[in-house]
Design an enzyme around this catalytic site. Structure first.
Site, PDB file in Angstrom:
ATOM      1  N   ASP A   1      -9.948 -43.213  36.593  1.00  0.00           N
ATOM      2  CA  ASP A   1      -9.184 -44.080  37.485  1.00  0.00           C
ATOM      3  C   ASP A   1      -9.316 -43.561  38.912  1.00  0.00           C
ATOM      4  O   ASP A   1      -8.919 -42.424  39.227  1.00  0.00           O
ATOM      5  CB  ASP A   1      -7.709 -44.112  37.072  1.00  0.00           C
ATOM      6  CG  ASP A   1      -7.506 -44.821  35.744  1.00  0.00           C
ATOM      7  OD1 ASP A   1      -7.989 -45.956  35.614  1.00  0.00           O
ATOM      8  OD2 ASP A   1      -6.880 -44.233  34.841  1.00  0.00           O
TER       9      ASP A   1
ATOM     10  N   LYS B   1     -12.314  -9.176  49.460  1.00  0.00           N
ATOM     11  CA  LYS B   1     -11.086  -9.130  50.269  1.00  0.00           C
ATOM     12  C   LYS B   1     -11.099 -10.328  51.212  1.00  0.00           C
ATOM     13  O   LYS B   1     -11.911 -10.408  52.118  1.00  0.00           O
ATOM     14  CB  LYS B   1     -11.025  -7.829  51.059  1.00  0.00           C
ATOM     15  CG  LYS B   1      -9.748  -7.636  51.854  1.00  0.00           C
ATOM     16  CD  LYS B   1      -9.802  -6.296  52.583  1.00  0.00           C
ATOM     17  CE  LYS B   1      -8.461  -6.007  53.240  1.00  0.00           C
ATOM     18  NZ  LYS B   1      -8.147  -6.978  54.301  1.00  0.00           N
TER      19      LYS B   1
ATOM     20  N   ASP C   1      -9.135 -13.255  53.791  1.00  0.00           N
ATOM     21  CA  ASP C   1      -8.031 -13.455  54.730  1.00  0.00           C
ATOM     22  C   ASP C   1      -7.079 -14.489  54.158  1.00  0.00           C
ATOM     23  O   ASP C   1      -7.426 -15.666  54.063  1.00  0.00           O
ATOM     24  CB  ASP C   1      -8.558 -13.953  56.073  1.00  0.00           C
ATOM     25  CG  ASP C   1      -9.394 -12.914  56.780  1.00  0.00           C
ATOM     26  OD1 ASP C   1      -9.325 -11.751  56.363  1.00  0.00           O
ATOM     27  OD2 ASP C   1     -10.094 -13.262  57.734  1.00  0.00           O
TER      28      ASP C   1
ATOM     29  N   HIS D   1     -12.326 -43.306  30.495  1.00  0.00           N
ATOM     30  CA  HIS D   1     -12.727 -43.821  31.799  1.00  0.00           C
ATOM     31  C   HIS D   1     -12.073 -42.958  32.888  1.00  0.00           C
ATOM     32  O   HIS D   1     -11.277 -42.059  32.610  1.00  0.00           O
ATOM     33  CB  HIS D   1     -12.328 -45.291  31.970  1.00  0.00           C
ATOM     34  CG  HIS D   1     -10.838 -45.501  31.991  1.00  0.00           C
ATOM     35  ND1 HIS D   1     -10.090 -45.614  30.843  1.00  0.00           N
ATOM     36  CD2 HIS D   1      -9.956 -45.619  33.025  1.00  0.00           C
ATOM     37  CE1 HIS D   1      -8.820 -45.794  31.157  1.00  0.00           C
ATOM     38  NE2 HIS D   1      -8.717 -45.798  32.473  1.00  0.00           N
TER      39      HIS D   1
END
Length: 909
Positions: A60, A258, A260, A58
């Protein structure tokens, strides 16, 4: 590494039921550290979804409120499909620390089985009252989730049915996705099954040691050398990339995006990871979600190179968002931001694992092994790459508006220095320019052929940069031509180009330099022009004076090379046949970005601050015969008084390498060759659409170093890090251009008198030229817009009182000899001359702090210069301007008085 979350409470946490079900000696689950002190945030907090393989699998679902994690067991898990109504059975409250828990609950304990953190993030209530706990008590809670996997609006609604469980009756609820832009019918549980921390499936928790054993066996086969001693940042100097001009193809290369971000080395040698910036400064505490995710990996010894990046709502990297994290020190603020503004560590290289040093191995081998270790979708992710087809990859990166790409030699070892093995290629740049004219149309085009672009130099002259003739639609041509025609003038607004500068086209037409546009281009030329320009858009209400010439290309050329030739055969650069181009999507998180330096003045590893004055006898002021040495000596002598104003402020420099009669240029961006001891901070510029690495001058050596580069004036922001959006002074720039100093003095006195009537205490300095600066120290509680609006009302009051002397008209030609009160210089990224800054004028005057009784009709700003100012400050017992820093004032009490005075003046008109 547990986080300190931002829920702060004064009441005892109701965890008795949770603790009765568990034994602290038999389960690794957290038991809660007790009540946290502070103020509750009722309208939201953290959320976490844990996948729990107990007797039945399950999920949670947990929400932070009232000092605990209010919890529901969702047997089928959450869904992004509004048609799914998922049963959610309310269970006992869990401690806040449980949000970090991932591990194996041993057999014989309550809830025995494996647990992973499937998702985590921030939630907010959507109801007008904004009280989550009240919504739970009333049986309906509308919330918005912002996590790694779950996004958008959800409803929790209580239903009448009851379910008998081992612990008695349990409330039954439904968890339902609302219809919004995030809703879809994808099975989010199947599509994204892994932990956002460890990257493991729930089945492998506690059984993942085999992954590490397999890697160790492979490293032995590859002949990786043994590591010696403890792991630490000092043992792993970082490899840096060289800047090159153009993208290329090559079978011997891998290409990454590339981004930042902030370079971050993750080193773990035992229980917990440590994160280190490029400078070697430890930054673990600033990014706790990244440290938590690394700690969740089932490996106790490694060194991983990567980049910390923040992504905006559209999935794009945002350095501006990252700045919200970079300088925050308070642990509770950091923890709050780890949910509201989470970051991701993009792991792109594996330097060490267990007892092996991987740096001598080929890059491709290191990345392949790393990809087997990092599989998560949360705070740490593997940084992917694209092989060989660099030009196609570059085109895709540019199309997405990203900064550029990094090319890496696929067979290279990790050298720990800047070599030709790693190359960075930037995408075209966007800048703002003033339109000063246009050329006649050619061919079938109507209206005009090209716009003439310029930028203002430090002395206020408009320099011709280039012409731009592409990027116009027919409607744009028509719109812009009408604006140009309204501003047509007979003479060029540009100064005469000097030798080796771009030439203004013959037979051009000219206009008032009032229109501002954005232009995209490839690069700056050595002559100060631009290559491959393309018009983007007009910028309404932009100040043309903010379009400043600042390429500084000669310094950047020091780290550039035209082609990747070191150790690479020519065949590497041959184009390969590409059947398709790479698709660069926001979720493809790969790439690298050199980090901002993290300053730590107490760090013993910081190099000693020193510089050498070059060409000390070069004449900078011909009439006075003042030299560069005189300039440096002045800044060294005045530094004790100047440094308080520079502390934590980004600066903009104006450099005159050949003195005041030579060429000059603005410089914001720190060049790559700047010494390590100079602090820089990366700040995103909306104007430039990129991050700029600003200098922060913190020592007399730093000021002297800048003077040695030929810097004469030093301009500073009106706000400090980390509160760059909140100024710490009001500013009135009293500008007598077209008027007289005597009138400027009267207007400055009028501004000072008006401020005192509000109960404010103004300070005064000369601008270093003919103007004056009246300023008020301000608590950094107000935005720039709020401070500027207040300043505008003050200016309006003074103009109403002194209509024959003062104006707020920006147009110099229509001021009619009046003095301009400029309140618009108060804004993000806008600068003023720093107190004690030198000006590039005859006599070497400086921006001088004054006492108010020195503001007399015979005031001569030129009397305060590099020869007289140090002596003056030595005579004074106190800096008369220091109140702008020490006397931080509020505006709330002044506002009613200001409104009353304005009403009174208007009634008299």
């Amino acid at each position: 590494m547990p986080l300190i979350f931002w829920g702060e409470y004064t009441t005892k946490m109701p965890l008795d039921k949770y603790r009765r079900k568990r034994s602290a000696e038999r389960t690794p689950e957290p038991f809660g550290s007790g009540a946290l002190q502070g103020q509750e945030k009722a309208a939201g907090g953290m959320f976490v979804v844990q996948k729990h393989a107990a007797r039945r699998l399950h999920y949670d679902f947990r929400l932070e409120m009232e000092g605990v994690l209010r919890s529901w067991a969702v047997p089928k898990g959450p869904s992004m499909n509004p048609a799914d109504k998922r049963l959610a059975v309310m269970v006992e409250d869990h401690p806040i620390e449980y949000g970090d828990f991932e591990g194996k609950i041993p057999e014989g304990n309550y809830g025995a089985g494996n647990v992973i953190v499937w998702d985590r993030g921030e939630y907010h209530t959507l109801d007008p009252i904004g009280d989550a706990a009240r919504g739970v008590r009333e049986g309906k809670l509308d919330i918005s989730l912002s996590g790694f996997k779950l996004h958008g609006a959800f409803t929790l609604v209580r239903i009448r049915g009851r379910q008998k469980g081992d612990s008695g009756d349990k409330q039954q609820w439904l968890l339902i996705k609302k219809r919004d832009e995030f809703a879809n019918d994808e099975d989010v549980l199947a599509a994204h099954p892994l932990s956002v921390l460890s990257g493991l499936p729930v089945e492998q928790i506690g059984e993942a040691g085999g992954i590490g054993r397999e890697v160790v066996a492979e490293l032995r086969k590859l002949g990786a050398p043994q590591l010696k001693g403890k792991l630490g940042a000092e043992a792993f100097p970082l490899t840096l990339a060289k800047l090159v001009d153009n993208p290329f193809d090559g079978d011997g290369w891998l290409f990454e995006i590339k981004y930042d971000g902030v370079r971050a080395l993750a080193v773990r040698d035992g229980a917990h990871v440590k994160l280190f910036a490029r400078s070697g400064t430890e930054i673990t505490g600033q990014y706790p979600e990244v440290a938590l995710a690394f700690d969740a990996l089932p490996f106790e010894r490694f060194a991983i190179d990567g980049e910390i990046v923040a992504f905006n709502e559209s999935g794009r990297p945002s350095f501006q968002m990252l700045q919200r994290r970079m300088h925050v020190q308070d642990a509770r603020d950091v923890a709050r931001l780890s949910y509201s503004t989470p970051v991701v560590h993009l792991a792109f290289d594996l330097l060490a694992f267990e007892n092996f040093d991987l740096r001598p191995l080929k890059l491709e081998e290191r990345k392949r092994i790393l990809s087997g270790l990092i599989k998560g979708e949360g705070p740490i992710r593997y940084c992917d790459h694209f092989p060989a087809k660099g030009r196609d990859f570059y085109d895709a990166v540019a199309a997405e508006g990203l900064e550029g790409m990094v090319a890496k030699c696929r067979d290279s070892p990790y050298r720990g220095k800047r070599t030709g093995d790693w190359l960075k290629i930037k995408c075209p740049t966007v800048r703002r320019f003033v339109i000063g004219g246009y050329t006649d149309p050619e061919g079938g085009r109507a209206h005009f052929g090209a716009l003439l672009l310029g930028q203002f130099e430090a002395d206020g002259q408009l320099r011709f940069i280039s012409k731009v003739g592409t990027g116009f639609s027919e409607s744009r041509l028509n719109q812009i031509f009408k604006l140009l025609s309204d501003r047509k003038i007979p003479r060029s607004p540009f100064r005469t180009p000097r030798a080796a500068e771009p030439s203004i086209p013959r037979h051009a037409h000219f206009c008032e330099p009032e229109l501002v546009c954005e232009v995209r281009f490839g690069e700056w030329t050595d002559e100060g022009g631009i290559r491959h320009p393309s018009f983007q858009r007009l910028i309404e209400d932009a100040d043309p004076r903010e379009c400043r010439y600042e390429p500084a290309q000669s310094e950047r050329a020091a780290e550039q090379t035209s082609t990747p030739s070191i150790g690479q055969p020519a065949t590497v650069l041959q184009a390969t046949q590409a059947s398709s181009k790479p698709a660069v999507k926001s979720k493809f998180v790969s790439g690298t970005k050199n980090s901002a330096r993290f300053h730590n003045g107490a760090d013993s590893k910081v190099p000693q601050r020193s510089f050498t004055v070059t060409n000390p006898d070069k004449i900078f002021w011909p009439a006075e015969k003042y030299t560069k040495r005189d300039l440096v000596d002045y800044y060294q002598a005045i530094a004790p008084w100047m440094l308080p104003y520079l502390k934590d402020r980004p600066v903009m420099l104006v450099r005159y390498p050949d003195g005041i009669d030579g060429k000059s240029f603005y410089q914001k961006d720190a060049p790559g060759f700047a010494p390590e001891w100079l602090r820089t901070e990366k700040i995103y510029s909306e104007d430039s659409q990129r991050e700029i690495s600003y200098f922060i001058l913190e020592s007399k050596e730093a000021i002297g170093y800048m003077a040695n580069l030929g810097t004469i004036p030093i301009h500073i922001w009106s706000s400090r890090l980390p509160h760059l959006e909140r100024p710490d002074w009001l500013l009135f720039d009293i500008d007598p251009k077209g008027s007289t100093t005597e009138r400027a003095i009267k207007v400055a006195q009028g501004v000072g008198d008006a401020l005192r009537e509000m109960g404010l205490r103004p300070c005064l300095k000369t601008s270093g030229q003919m103007g004056l600066h009246v300023m008020v120290g301000l608590k950094p509680h107000y935005t720039y817009e709020q401070a500027r609006m207040f300043s505008e009302l003050i200016a309006q009051l003074v103009v109403a009182r002194m209509p024959e002397f003062a104006t707020i008209n920006r147009n110099t030609r229509s001021r009619q000899g009046k003095v301009y009160i400029d309140y618009l210089q108060l804004g993000h990224g806008k600068t003023i001359a720093a107190p004690f800054a030198v000006r590039p004028l005859a006599g070497a005057p400086v921006s001088a702090p004054l006492k108010w009784d020195e503001l007399r009709a015979n005031l001569d700003p030129a009397a305060y210069n590099i020869k007289t100012m140090p002596k003056r400050m030595a005579r004074l017992s106190r800096d008369p301007f220091i109140g702008v820093l020490e006397d931080q004032q509020s505006l709330e009490d002044a506002m009613p008085q200001l409104e009353a005075l304005l009403t009174e003046e208007r009634a008299h008109q």
